[in-house]
Design a protein around this motif. Sequence first.
Motif, PDB file in Angstrom:
ATOM      1  N   GLY A 101     -15.301  19.235 -21.025  1.00  0.00           N
ATOM      2  CA  GLY A 101     -14.390  18.299 -20.374  1.00  0.00           C
ATOM      3  C   GLY A 101     -13.135  18.070 -21.198  1.00  0.00           C
ATOM      4  N   ALA A 132     -18.255  25.108 -17.350  1.00  0.00           N
ATOM      5  CA  ALA A 132     -18.496  24.122 -16.290  1.00  0.00           C
ATOM      6  C   ALA A 132     -17.729  24.609 -15.061  1.00  0.00           C
ATOM      7  CB  ALA A 132     -18.039  22.736 -16.721  1.00  0.00           C
ATOM      8  N   GLU A 158     -17.470  24.273 -11.776  1.00  0.00           N
ATOM      9  CA  GLU A 158     -16.807  23.416 -10.790  1.00  0.00           C
ATOM     10  C   GLU A 158     -15.597  22.719 -11.396  1.00  0.00           C
ATOM     11  OE1 GLU A 158     -19.450  20.743  -8.839  1.00  0.00           O
ATOM     12  OE2 GLU A 158     -20.785  22.326  -8.108  1.00  0.00           O
ATOM     13  N   ALA A 159     -15.754  22.201 -12.593  1.00  0.00           N
ATOM     14  CA  ALA A 159     -14.642  21.525 -13.262  1.00  0.00           C
ATOM     15  C   ALA A 159     -13.528  22.515 -13.603  1.00  0.00           C
ATOM     16  CB  ALA A 159     -15.139  20.821 -14.524  1.00  0.00           C
ATOM     17  N   ASP A 164     -19.174  14.409 -21.720  1.00  0.00           N
ATOM     18  CA  ASP A 164     -18.431  15.104 -20.674  1.00  0.00           C
ATOM     19  C   ASP A 164     -18.315  16.597 -20.956  1.00  0.00           C
ATOM     20  OD1 ASP A 164     -17.110  15.076 -18.177  1.00  0.00           O
ATOM     21  OD2 ASP A 164     -15.147  15.108 -19.150  1.00  0.00           O
ATOM     22  N   SER A 165     -19.268  17.131 -21.716  1.00  0.00           N
ATOM     23  CA  SER A 165     -19.288  18.579 -21.983  1.00  0.00           C
ATOM     24  C   SER A 165     -19.895  19.307 -20.790  1.00  0.00           C
ATOM     25  CB  SER A 165     -20.144  18.844 -23.223  1.00  0.00           C
ATOM     26  OG  SER A 165     -21.486  18.392 -22.991  1.00  0.00           O
ATOM     27  N   GLY A 166     -19.891  20.639 -20.849  1.00  0.00           N
ATOM     28  CA  GLY A 166     -20.513  21.417 -19.793  1.00  0.00           C
ATOM     29  C   GLY A 166     -22.001  21.126 -19.695  1.00  0.00           C
ATOM     30  N   HIS A 214     -23.488  18.296 -20.630  1.00  0.00           N
ATOM     31  CA  HIS A 214     -23.618  16.941 -20.090  1.00  0.00           C
ATOM     32  C   HIS A 214     -23.420  16.943 -18.575  1.00  0.00           C
ATOM     33  CE1 HIS A 214     -22.039  12.563 -19.803  1.00  0.00           C
ATOM     34  NE2 HIS A 214     -23.357  12.561 -19.747  1.00  0.00           N
ATOM     35  N   LYS A 215     -22.426  17.694 -18.114  1.00  0.00           N
ATOM     36  CA  LYS A 215     -22.185  17.785 -16.671  1.00  0.00           C
ATOM     37  C   LYS A 215     -23.397  18.392 -15.961  1.00  0.00           C
ATOM     38  CE  LYS A 215     -17.146  18.423 -17.117  1.00  0.00           C
ATOM     39  NZ  LYS A 215     -16.678  17.244 -16.361  1.00  0.00           N
ATOM     40  N   LYS A 216     -23.994  19.408 -16.582  1.00  0.00           N
ATOM     41  CA  LYS A 216     -25.176  20.029 -15.992  1.00  0.00           C
ATOM     42  C   LYS A 216     -26.323  19.024 -15.925  1.00  0.00           C
ATOM     43  CE  LYS A 216     -27.600  23.515 -14.425  1.00  0.00           C
ATOM     44  NZ  LYS A 216     -27.285  24.165 -13.137  1.00  0.00           N
ATOM     45  N   LEU A 226     -26.187  15.717 -15.806  1.00  0.00           N
ATOM     46  CA  LEU A 226     -25.911  14.702 -14.790  1.00  0.00           C
ATOM     47  C   LEU A 226     -26.113  15.260 -13.385  1.00  0.00           C
ATOM     48  CD1 LEU A 226     -22.730  12.933 -16.252  1.00  0.00           C
ATOM     49  CD2 LEU A 226     -25.121  12.175 -16.342  1.00  0.00           C
ATOM     50  N   GLY A 227     -25.793  16.542 -13.213  1.00  0.00           N
ATOM     51  CA  GLY A 227     -26.008  17.181 -11.917  1.00  0.00           C
ATOM     52  C   GLY A 227     -27.477  17.240 -11.545  1.00  0.00           C
TER      53      GLY A 227
END
Length: 290
Positions: free
Chosen positions: A84, A102, A104-105, A163-165, A167-169, A171-172
């Motif tokens: 992020g 990431a 999508e981002a 907000d790393s890749g 972390h995003k994974k 949370l998904g």
Amino acid sequence: MQMFKNRYLSAVMVAFMLLLSACSSSGTTSEKKPADKEKAAEPPQEVILATTTSTQDSGLLDELIPVFEEKYNVEVKTIAVGTGQALEMGTKGEADVLLVHAPEAEQAVVDAGDAVNRKRVMYNDFIVVGPTSDPAGIKGVPTKEAFKKLAESKAVFVSRGDDSGTHKKELGIWKSISATPGGDNYVESGQGMGPTLQIASEKQGYTLTDRATYLAQEKNLQDFGIIVEGDPDLQNIYHVMQVNPEKHDKVNANGGEQFVEFMVDSKTQDMIEEFGKEEYGQSLFFKYTE
């Protein structure tokens, strides 16, 4: 006798003048610079690479960057942060090239016109690691079922929270099972993957990690191991892209493009797939060629 003296003095004067002339001529010749003097080597250009911590912590960049620098006469300044933050650097024009994971981002940054020339480079996978005693009883179960059990249990879960890749994974996955992580057993490290693994190990908690960083850190983790792996949902894809020079005119457009092409070159791809085999007995990343 007087005549002889005059002739002798005249001869000495002539010889002296000839000697001065010769010395003068010799000095002029020695001061001439070679016409084909080699030009001084040009200083290396700087390329700023914003990337995720996994490429740094795994040791992959230590293998690749020196090869790139030598090939293109560049000096790479690597800034390893969460994906992020790396993407945000791209949107601000604070980096020349991005290496992140990431999808999508990343696509959102491309759609906004802040990045161009996005190419898939490599992949590995995410895994859930935790105490070998496995208090939550999730070993070997599918990812979503494992996270449901983690949500129901009182087992500690350590999140990167950065907000790393990764972390995003994470949370998904929580979102896919309609769960909101939190509570006393949910710990946010706010740090990279290496330190997060250390915290999880110390607290005997679970965490989501990329396989490469885990293998690189495994020897430092006590009573800790892979609990969930092999799920198709856990694939971890990396892309490289230039920061758009038409929108951010201060970036090194040439250096950014060179890095993108270097990463997808067949020789580099082979280096990526070979990385880790000797030390860990398996590849930490797998090459991707279209």
